[in-house]
Design an enzyme around this catalytic site. Structure first.
Site, PDB file in Angstrom:
ATOM      1  CD  GLU A 124      -2.467   1.169   2.593  1.00  0.00           C
ATOM      2  OE1 GLU A 124      -3.928   1.942   2.625  1.00  0.00           O
ATOM      3  OE2 GLU A 124      -2.282   0.764   3.799  1.00  0.00           O
ATOM      4  CE  LYS A 198      -7.580   2.015   3.230  1.00  0.00           C
ATOM      5  NZ  LYS A 198      -6.207   2.265   4.025  1.00  0.00           N
ATOM      6  CB  CYS A 239      -4.778  -1.110   4.268  1.00  0.00           C
ATOM      7  SG  CYS A 239      -4.034  -0.859   6.122  1.00  0.00           S
TER       8      CYS A 239
END
Length: 366
Positions: A124, A198, A239
């Site tokens: 990331e 995301k 994440c």
């Protein structure tokens, strides 16, 4: 409408008829329906009782309606050209020098490919520091083309030259007046196959430990991402996305064989939750989970936990590392998915009479 994921419980569903509850705690003798005296003599009493009990239990199981536990029903992925291959996880040290980061990432991808990896995963936010101050500075307009996005230009070129699939970690993406935390997937032909923004922004506040709010600068993505590649159907999360089991459940229902999570857990949550969440997502959904973190830099404003990992469908950690730079090479064998789903037939045991996972995006399109 925007795609949404809905979990419905029995309180929101019309529940089909089920076997009486007294069957669960009292013993009963099961009797067959006999049409003639001859039928009574063909089978011994013990066999008749066993067959009748099995039939009754089968009837009870069918009343659970496991096929209705997912709406639409779970999708079957196409057979990939290869079902057994090596994956490379490139845990990289990230600096504030963007050109250096891009060159360093390229070198790592090339090394992983030299070691036999057909799928390579990056961390990331690998092209610059992970901070709200840095996101606007290092952001690239991916849709404007490679001239405006040197990070993705490199990924495209190296994927084509090495004939591999790349899960390009994530970089800050500029789109109009918005910024996203975005993962790009490139195929062996160098073409962009998918782009995942995301979905769940990292907004946490643990007093005395860590406070971070991605929402100060970033916008949440709106679309779950599965992509068919040369190495199978892959779900993408970034994440914080790993904390939301509904997203992983959705990917499993869409036929994903592997979920890749580029991520950068921190020194507070990493030791407790990083491996735990990976193993949970893998074993709950009986698929592979791969994560890739930046290497730890104790002098950085945000200190990553590291420990990039590959977990198999039985929850076993196949490969991992510590916090320094590393290139992890391990093997994925999709036959293990079939094996584990045969050992533990969860898909056939789901209680569609009690709960339901609704993939709103798929339901609206079908």
């Amino acid at each position: 409408m925007s795609p949404r994921l809905v979990l419905l419980s029995s309180s929101t569903l019309l529940r089909p008829h089920r076997a009486p509850s007294f069957l669960s705690h009292r013993k009963y003798h099961f009797l067959t329906k006999r049409t003639s005296s001859q039928s009574r003599t063909l089978l011994p009493k013990s066999t008749r009782t066993t067959l009748t009990a099995s039939a009754s239990l089968s009837s009870m199981a069918s009343s659970f309606y496991p096929e209705k536990a997912r709406l639409p029903p779970a999708a079957q992925p196409p057979s990939p050209p290869i079902t057994k291959f090596k994956i490379g996880l490139c845990q990289l040290k990230v600096t504030d020098d963007k050109e250096r980061n891009i060159l360093h990432a390229r070198t790592a991808v090339e090394e992983a490919a030299e070691k036999g990896a057909k799928l390579v995963v990056l961390p990331e936010i690998w092209n610059g520091p992970y901070s709200n101050d840095s996101f606007p500075v290092y952001a690239e307009d991916i849709d404007a083309g490679f001239d405006a996005s040197p990070s993705t230009a490199m990924l495209s070129e190296v994927a084509r030259l090495l004939n591999i699939t790349i899960i390009g970690g994530s970089i800050p993406e500029r789109s109009g007046d918005k910024l996203y935390n975005t993962c790009c997937v490139f195929g062996p032909d160098g073409k962009l196959k998918a782009k995942h923004r995301k979905i769940h922004l990292f907004d946490i506040d643990i007093p005395g430990k860590i406070t971070f709010k991605e929402s100060k600068t970033l916008t949440a993505g709106e679309t779950p991402t599965t992509v068919d590649t040369e190495v199978g159907r892959i779900g993408i999360g970034i994440c914080y996305d790993i904390r939301f089991q509904e997203l992983a459940m959705l990917y499993a229902a869409r036929g994903a064989q592997l979920i890749c999570y580029p991520g950068a857990f921190n020194m507070t949550t990493g030791p407790l939750h990083w491996e735990l969440l990976q193993r949970a997502r893998a074993v709950d959904n009986q698929l592979y989970v791969a994560t890739c973190s930046p290497a730890r830099d104790a002098a950085a404003g945000y200190v990553a936990w590291g420990h990039s990992t590959l977990v198999d469908p039985f929850g076993e950690v196949l490969a991992t590392t510590e916090h320094d730079e590393a290139i992890i090479i391990s093997e994925i064998d999709y036959s293990q998915i079939d094996l584990r789903r045969t050992n533990l037939p969860l898909e056939k045991q789901r209680r569609g009479d009690l709960y339901q996972l609704v993939d709103v995006q798929r339901a609206d399109s079908e």
